[in-house]
Design an enzyme around this catalytic site. Structure first.
Site, PDB file in Angstrom:
ATOM      1  N   ASP A 161      46.196  42.921  46.583  1.00  0.00           N
ATOM      2  CA  ASP A 161      45.615  41.955  45.247  1.00  0.00           C
ATOM      3  C   ASP A 161      45.930  42.843  43.739  1.00  0.00           C
ATOM      4  O   ASP A 161      45.500  44.531  43.781  1.00  0.00           O
ATOM      5  CB  ASP A 161      44.159  41.794  46.280  1.00  0.00           C
TER       6      ASP A 161
ATOM      7  N   VAL B  39      38.294  34.940  47.961  1.00  0.00           N
ATOM      8  CA  VAL B  39      37.079  35.700  47.742  1.00  0.00           C
ATOM      9  C   VAL B  39      36.584  37.222  47.708  1.00  0.00           C
ATOM     10  O   VAL B  39      37.148  37.208  49.186  1.00  0.00           O
ATOM     11  CB  VAL B  39      35.823  34.590  48.987  1.00  0.00           C
TER      12      VAL B  39
ATOM     13  N   SER C 285      42.448  45.197  46.984  1.00  0.00           N
ATOM     14  CA  SER C 285      43.285  45.509  45.350  1.00  0.00           C
ATOM     15  C   SER C 285      43.503  47.176  45.458  1.00  0.00           C
ATOM     16  O   SER C 285      43.354  47.764  46.540  1.00  0.00           O
ATOM     17  CB  SER C 285      41.907  45.528  45.026  1.00  0.00           C
TER      18      SER C 285
HETATM   19  P1  13P Z   1      34.726  37.479  43.319  1.00  0.00           P
HETATM   20  O1  13P Z   1      34.874  38.937  44.182  1.00  0.00           O
HETATM   21  O2  13P Z   1      34.111  36.981  42.202  1.00  0.00           O
HETATM   22  O3  13P Z   1      34.824  36.300  44.616  1.00  0.00           O
HETATM   23  O4  13P Z   1      37.092  37.558  43.443  1.00  0.00           O
HETATM   24  C1  13P Z   1      37.488  38.079  44.482  1.00  0.00           C
HETATM   25  C2  13P Z   1      38.903  37.825  44.004  1.00  0.00           C
HETATM   26  O5  13P Z   1      40.173  37.012  43.284  1.00  0.00           O
HETATM   27  C3  13P Z   1      40.357  38.649  44.243  1.00  0.00           C
HETATM   28  O6  13P Z   1      41.184  38.749  43.235  1.00  0.00           O
END
Ligand code: 13P
EC number: 4.1.2.13
Length: 287
Positions: free
Chosen positions: A84, A230, A49
């Site tokens: 992400d 995840v 991210s």
């Molecule tokens: P979680 O943190 O709920 O596993 O989601 C991860 C995600 O979708 C990252 O884009």
């Protein structure tokens, strides 16, 4: 070598399994995920991210770390390094730094603006062989301070975006980042089936992979989900293992204060979580 996520995801659609995107937070996370993928002969996507990117010292630092590990740990399974939920500016920076896959999340714009900006990102990525994930609808919950209300994606909008030349599509189907609340209604499979119908063989992405019951994961994969993200689940496993180490007073015994020792149980916990997910997603031995 870092590669785009295109081939691994097209193969996953064909073989009806999913490739895990596991978000990385530091060196231990990265090493645990890469080693687990190699040990299980599974393709893998490392998610970053923008917040985690800043935390780790910037996108270039991450590209250097991941490429170095792939080489020195002899990782031969397919690995994509993926931004992400990128903003437009964040996507440009990650491309420049050497990421092999980009999510441009324009879901908070109008569909017209989302399409226009996604098109620009595709144009830049196409030339460099970088895969692109777009998002329609929104994923509920909070991630890096961005709160989404969890809007179910419109199949017509999914179709319009999928025809632009993206590699994969994230569509909101009632999924939420982080832990699911007690009263969560579950994934909306009617919406997923309609999106699958509208988008054909486009690999679909399921965000918020933490805490989704196994039967729902399997049903989602049967309906075209080829990538599952995840993040929180690895964080919870790491935190639990680290807490147990400290609560047992192990940091106070001998050289137990050595960071390589303190972070050891959390590292193993991430490995176990990632392996469990790869088994559930069906990606083992699909490298
Ligand atoms: P979680 O943190 O709920 O596993 O989601 C991860 C995600 O979708 C990252 O884009």
């Amino acid at each position: 070598m870092l590669i785009s996520a295109k081939e691994m995801l097209n193969k996953a659609v064909e073989g009806q399994y999913s490739v895990g995107q596991f978000n990385i937070n530091n060196l231990e996370w990265t090493k645990a995920i890469l080693l687990t993928a190699q040990e299980n002969n599974s393709p893998v996507i490392l998610g970053v991210s923008e917040g985690a990117g800043k935390y780790m010292g910037g996108f270039k630092t991450i590209v250097g770390m991941v490429k170095g590990m792939i080489e020195e740990l002899n990782i031969t399974v397919p690995v994509a390094l993926h931004l992400d939920h990128g903003s437009y500016e964040g996507a440009l920076k990650a491309i420049e730094a050497g990421f092999s896959s980009i999510m441009f999340d324009g879901s908070h714009y109008s569909i017209e603006e989302n399409i226009a900006k996604t098109k620009e990102i595709i144009k830049i990525c196409e030339e460099k062989g970088i895969s692109v994930e777009a998002e329609v609808g929104s994923i509920g919950g909070e991630e890096d301070g961005v709160v989404g209300s969890g809007e179910i994606a419109d199949p017509n909008e999914c179709k319009a975006i999928s025809e632009l030349g993206i590699t994969m599509l994230a569509a909101g189907i009632g999924n939420i980042h982080g832990k699911y609340p007690e009263n969560w209604a579950g994934l909306n499979f009617e919406a997923l089936a309609a999106i699958k119908d509208a988008t054909g063989n486009m690999p679909l992405v399921l965000h918020g992979g933490t805490g989704i019951p196994e039967d729902m994961i399997k049903r989602a994969i049967s309906l075209g989900v080829a990538k599952i993200n995840v993040n929180t689940e690895c964080q919870l496993a790491f935190a639990k293992a680290t807490r147990e180490y400290i609560e047992a007073g192990k940091d106070l015994e001998g050289k137990g204060f050595d960071p390589r020792k303190i972070l050891g149980p959390g590292f193993e916990a991430i490995k176990a979580t990632v392996k469990e997910k790869m088994e559930l997603f069906g990606s083992i031995n699909k490298a």
